[in-house]
Write a protein that holds these residues in place. Sequence first.
Motif, PDB file in Angstrom:
ATOM      1  N   ALA A  31      42.884 -33.261  10.312  1.00  0.00           N
ATOM      2  CA  ALA A  31      42.549 -33.715   8.961  1.00  0.00           C
ATOM      3  C   ALA A  31      41.038 -33.738   8.746  1.00  0.00           C
ATOM      4  CB  ALA A  31      43.140 -35.103   8.719  1.00  0.00           C
ATOM      5  N   GLY A  32      40.286 -34.164   9.772  1.00  0.00           N
ATOM      6  CA  GLY A  32      38.835 -34.207   9.662  1.00  0.00           C
ATOM      7  C   GLY A  32      38.228 -32.828   9.516  1.00  0.00           C
ATOM      8  N   LEU A  33      38.688 -31.866  10.329  1.00  0.00           N
ATOM      9  CA  LEU A  33      38.178 -30.501  10.232  1.00  0.00           C
ATOM     10  C   LEU A  33      38.545 -29.870   8.895  1.00  0.00           C
ATOM     11  CD1 LEU A  33      38.889 -29.091  13.809  1.00  0.00           C
ATOM     12  CD2 LEU A  33      36.668 -29.587  12.793  1.00  0.00           C
ATOM     13  N   GLU A  34      39.724 -30.209   8.394  1.00  0.00           N
ATOM     14  CA  GLU A  34      40.132 -29.670   7.101  1.00  0.00           C
ATOM     15  C   GLU A  34      39.202 -30.163   5.994  1.00  0.00           C
ATOM     16  OE1 GLU A  34      44.125 -29.177   4.321  1.00  0.00           O
ATOM     17  OE2 GLU A  34      44.152 -30.526   6.047  1.00  0.00           O
ATOM     18  N   LYS A  35      38.836 -31.436   6.030  1.00  0.00           N
ATOM     19  CA  LYS A  35      37.919 -31.977   5.022  1.00  0.00           C
ATOM     20  C   LYS A  35      36.555 -31.299   5.101  1.00  0.00           C
ATOM     21  CE  LYS A  35      39.973 -36.597   4.563  1.00  0.00           C
ATOM     22  NZ  LYS A  35      39.757 -38.057   4.764  1.00  0.00           N
ATOM     23  N   ILE A  36      36.048 -31.135   6.330  1.00  0.00           N
ATOM     24  CA  ILE A  36      34.737 -30.498   6.494  1.00  0.00           C
ATOM     25  C   ILE A  36      34.784 -29.048   6.025  1.00  0.00           C
ATOM     26  CG2 ILE A  36      32.998 -29.780   8.170  1.00  0.00           C
ATOM     27  CD1 ILE A  36      33.782 -32.225   9.842  1.00  0.00           C
ATOM     28  N   SER A  37      35.861 -28.347   6.387  1.00  0.00           N
ATOM     29  CA  SER A  37      35.952 -26.929   6.035  1.00  0.00           C
ATOM     30  C   SER A  37      36.029 -26.725   4.531  1.00  0.00           C
ATOM     31  CB  SER A  37      37.176 -26.295   6.712  1.00  0.00           C
ATOM     32  OG  SER A  37      38.384 -26.838   6.203  1.00  0.00           O
ATOM     33  N   PHE A  60      36.875 -24.912  14.795  1.00  0.00           N
ATOM     34  CA  PHE A  60      36.339 -24.998  13.437  1.00  0.00           C
ATOM     35  C   PHE A  60      36.582 -23.686  12.693  1.00  0.00           C
ATOM     36  CE2 PHE A  60      32.266 -25.659  10.752  1.00  0.00           C
ATOM     37  CZ  PHE A  60      33.006 -26.252   9.736  1.00  0.00           C
ATOM     38  N   ALA A  61      36.446 -22.552  13.413  1.00  0.00           N
ATOM     39  CA  ALA A  61      36.627 -21.238  12.786  1.00  0.00           C
ATOM     40  C   ALA A  61      38.041 -21.062  12.254  1.00  0.00           C
ATOM     41  CB  ALA A  61      36.299 -20.133  13.791  1.00  0.00           C
ATOM     42  N   ARG A  62      39.030 -21.531  12.984  1.00  0.00           N
ATOM     43  CA  ARG A  62      40.403 -21.328  12.518  1.00  0.00           C
ATOM     44  C   ARG A  62      40.700 -22.177  11.277  1.00  0.00           C
ATOM     45  NH1 ARG A  62      44.059 -23.965  17.441  1.00  0.00           N
ATOM     46  NH2 ARG A  62      43.745 -26.153  16.885  1.00  0.00           N
ATOM     47  N   GLN A  63      40.061 -23.340  11.174  1.00  0.00           N
ATOM     48  CA  GLN A  63      40.253 -24.151   9.986  1.00  0.00           C
ATOM     49  C   GLN A  63      39.572 -23.511   8.780  1.00  0.00           C
ATOM     50  OE1 GLN A  63      42.127 -27.292  10.060  1.00  0.00           O
ATOM     51  NE2 GLN A  63      42.173 -26.605   7.929  1.00  0.00           N
ATOM     52  N   LEU A  64      38.363 -22.973   8.985  1.00  0.00           N
ATOM     53  CA  LEU A  64      37.665 -22.277   7.907  1.00  0.00           C
ATOM     54  C   LEU A  64      38.459 -21.063   7.443  1.00  0.00           C
ATOM     55  CD1 LEU A  64      34.005 -22.426   9.261  1.00  0.00           C
ATOM     56  CD2 LEU A  64      34.803 -23.497   7.140  1.00  0.00           C
ATOM     57  N   SER A  65      39.044 -20.340   8.395  1.00  0.00           N
ATOM     58  CA  SER A  65      39.813 -19.153   8.054  1.00  0.00           C
ATOM     59  C   SER A  65      41.034 -19.499   7.219  1.00  0.00           C
ATOM     60  CB  SER A  65      40.247 -18.433   9.336  1.00  0.00           C
ATOM     61  OG  SER A  65      40.984 -17.264   9.045  1.00  0.00           O
ATOM     62  N   LYS A  66      41.583 -20.674   7.453  1.00  0.00           N
ATOM     63  CA  LYS A  66      42.745 -21.117   6.669  1.00  0.00           C
ATOM     64  C   LYS A  66      42.357 -21.450   5.233  1.00  0.00           C
ATOM     65  CE  LYS A  66      46.090 -24.912   6.311  1.00  0.00           C
ATOM     66  NZ  LYS A  66      46.502 -26.226   6.859  1.00  0.00           N
ATOM     67  N   ASN A  67      41.162 -22.019   5.040  1.00  0.00           N
ATOM     68  CA  ASN A  67      40.803 -22.568   3.734  1.00  0.00           C
ATOM     69  C   ASN A  67      39.943 -21.648   2.867  1.00  0.00           C
ATOM     70  OD1 ASN A  67      42.197 -24.945   4.233  1.00  0.00           O
ATOM     71  ND2 ASN A  67      40.433 -25.946   5.173  1.00  0.00           N
ATOM     72  N   VAL A  68      39.309 -20.633   3.480  1.00  0.00           N
ATOM     73  CA  VAL A  68      38.396 -19.770   2.725  1.00  0.00           C
ATOM     74  C   VAL A  68      38.908 -18.330   2.763  1.00  0.00           C
ATOM     75  CG1 VAL A  68      36.026 -18.944   2.487  1.00  0.00           C
ATOM     76  CG2 VAL A  68      36.450 -21.279   3.286  1.00  0.00           C
ATOM     77  N   LYS A  69      39.046 -17.727   1.621  1.00  0.00           N
ATOM     78  CA  LYS A  69      39.510 -16.350   1.523  1.00  0.00           C
ATOM     79  C   LYS A  69      38.424 -15.378   1.973  1.00  0.00           C
ATOM     80  CE  LYS A  69      43.448 -17.415  -0.562  1.00  0.00           C
ATOM     81  NZ  LYS A  69      44.760 -17.177   0.060  1.00  0.00           N
ATOM     82  N   GLY A  70      38.853 -14.261   2.538  1.00  0.00           N
ATOM     83  CA  GLY A  70      37.933 -13.174   2.866  1.00  0.00           C
ATOM     84  C   GLY A  70      37.258 -13.284   4.216  1.00  0.00           C
ATOM     85  N   LEU A  71      37.619 -14.275   5.036  1.00  0.00           N
ATOM     86  CA  LEU A  71      37.028 -14.418   6.373  1.00  0.00           C
ATOM     87  C   LEU A  71      37.853 -13.634   7.384  1.00  0.00           C
ATOM     88  CD1 LEU A  71      36.195 -18.241   6.378  1.00  0.00           C
ATOM     89  CD2 LEU A  71      34.564 -16.358   6.265  1.00  0.00           C
ATOM     90  N   HIS A  72      37.206 -12.710   8.060  1.00  0.00           N
ATOM     91  CA  HIS A  72      37.885 -11.921   9.097  1.00  0.00           C
ATOM     92  C   HIS A  72      37.847 -12.723  10.391  1.00  0.00           C
ATOM     93  CE1 HIS A  72      39.538  -8.240  10.750  1.00  0.00           C
ATOM     94  NE2 HIS A  72      38.648  -8.291  11.730  1.00  0.00           N
ATOM     95  N   PHE A  73      38.986 -13.235  10.818  1.00  0.00           N
ATOM     96  CA  PHE A  73      39.018 -14.210  11.901  1.00  0.00           C
ATOM     97  C   PHE A  73      38.485 -13.664  13.236  1.00  0.00           C
ATOM     98  CE2 PHE A  73      41.323 -16.944  15.037  1.00  0.00           C
ATOM     99  CZ  PHE A  73      40.658 -18.131  14.721  1.00  0.00           C
TER     100      PHE A  73
END
Length: 461
Positions: free
Chosen positions: A97-103, A138-151
Amino acid sequence: MSNNTQEISLSSDKGSFLWRFSKKFQFAADKVIPDSFVFCVILTLVIFVFGMVAGSSPIDLINGWYGKIWAMNGFAFQMSLMVIVCGAAAKSPQISAGLEKISKIAKTRNMAIVMLLIFGLASSVINWSFSLILTPIFARQLSKNVKGLHFPLLIAAGYSTMLLGQSWCPSASAYALLAGKDHFLVDQLGVMPQSMTTYNPINTILFFIIAAVTIGIVILTKAPADEVVSFEGDLDAAVAEEKTVESEMTPADKMNNNKFIMFLLGIAGLIVIATSIFSKGFLNSLNFNFVIFMFLVLNVFLYKTPTKFTGAFSDSIKSAAPVMIQFPFYSGIMGLMAVSGLATIVANAMISIATPNTMPLFAYLSASVVNLFVPSQGGQWIIQGPILVEAGKSVGAHMPTIVNAFILGDEATNLIQPLYVIPALSLVGMKLKSVWGFMAFIWFVWAIVTSVGLLILPSIL
């Protein structure tokens, strides 16, 4: 007319120039790079053959390999435990939940990349193991929430920041060793405080240049929409709970689900952590075992009962299997290098033609090559350090810059030789071939920037 033009533009999108260039490295990875364990075995066989060509007998090489194969058992266990405790923490509802908020702070692709890489650099300067594990999480959370990120690119870039941070980190093995009063080269170099090595102007400027270039090329390496690979794992894979009705619980069940037991254990852990930080300071406390212990204590509070605590670890153990299997083989490679003398041959060949101005570059190149086969900074310095010191002094080179160049070379080719990326890949469930091409692409850029910097900066500072 405008609609047709838009359709043509979208269908012909091949990504940015740097994306297309990076794919040349990824093509080689797709066709040539096997799984990380096979990569390790092939590397072992290559060094074995080179060792025989250099004059060592097969029996001596085999015995040297076996003599070192267990030398990294302690380190392998530490790395495995790090993967387990960090993986368990990352899967907890609270951390997720914390990483999701930050991302969610990142609203665009570029902002997400900048956040990830700055986080990776900052955490690596504090401690490399923090960065190695937390950056892919952190990268996997960002990839879930932001479009266009090549994981895969995110994982490779995040891993690169962990490596780069070691060139400006007080806990890097060679820097910490040379700052001690009784290191094995003290008669030749004396004591070299970190103000002389880690934080000298040349190294500091070069660190920030490479950091800025890395962030820039990752932003500019933009995939077309139809080639973007997002994280496909389960971010919310919390440990399943077995709910037991209170009235049906046996005494054993009550002990297994007792929160007070874990609370006492957690308080004891906090006392240990606080005592160390107050007596030594935070940075001086951050050795590998201490980092593992902090995550262990964190998990005590995250999971609260013995059953949930052990269940979380059981769920994460699978991720540590590649580390446990492959680290002994890399240790064996170090044994082959020591018996055959290949490290000395490679280093001597490169530095034999050096001048005072080019010596840092040759130190960088030789460290880069040797690190492919001796993936341990401390072990590599023991082998290569005396050679570099003797050569540097013989041509009158600036010794702190030689040390900086050695560490930059040692860290750079960890982008090609995959030992330290294995734990990160295990955490996110990826294969080496998915990221190796991007790692090689970043290494290629680093090699150019670092080589130019080592030739130019010493002459103007």
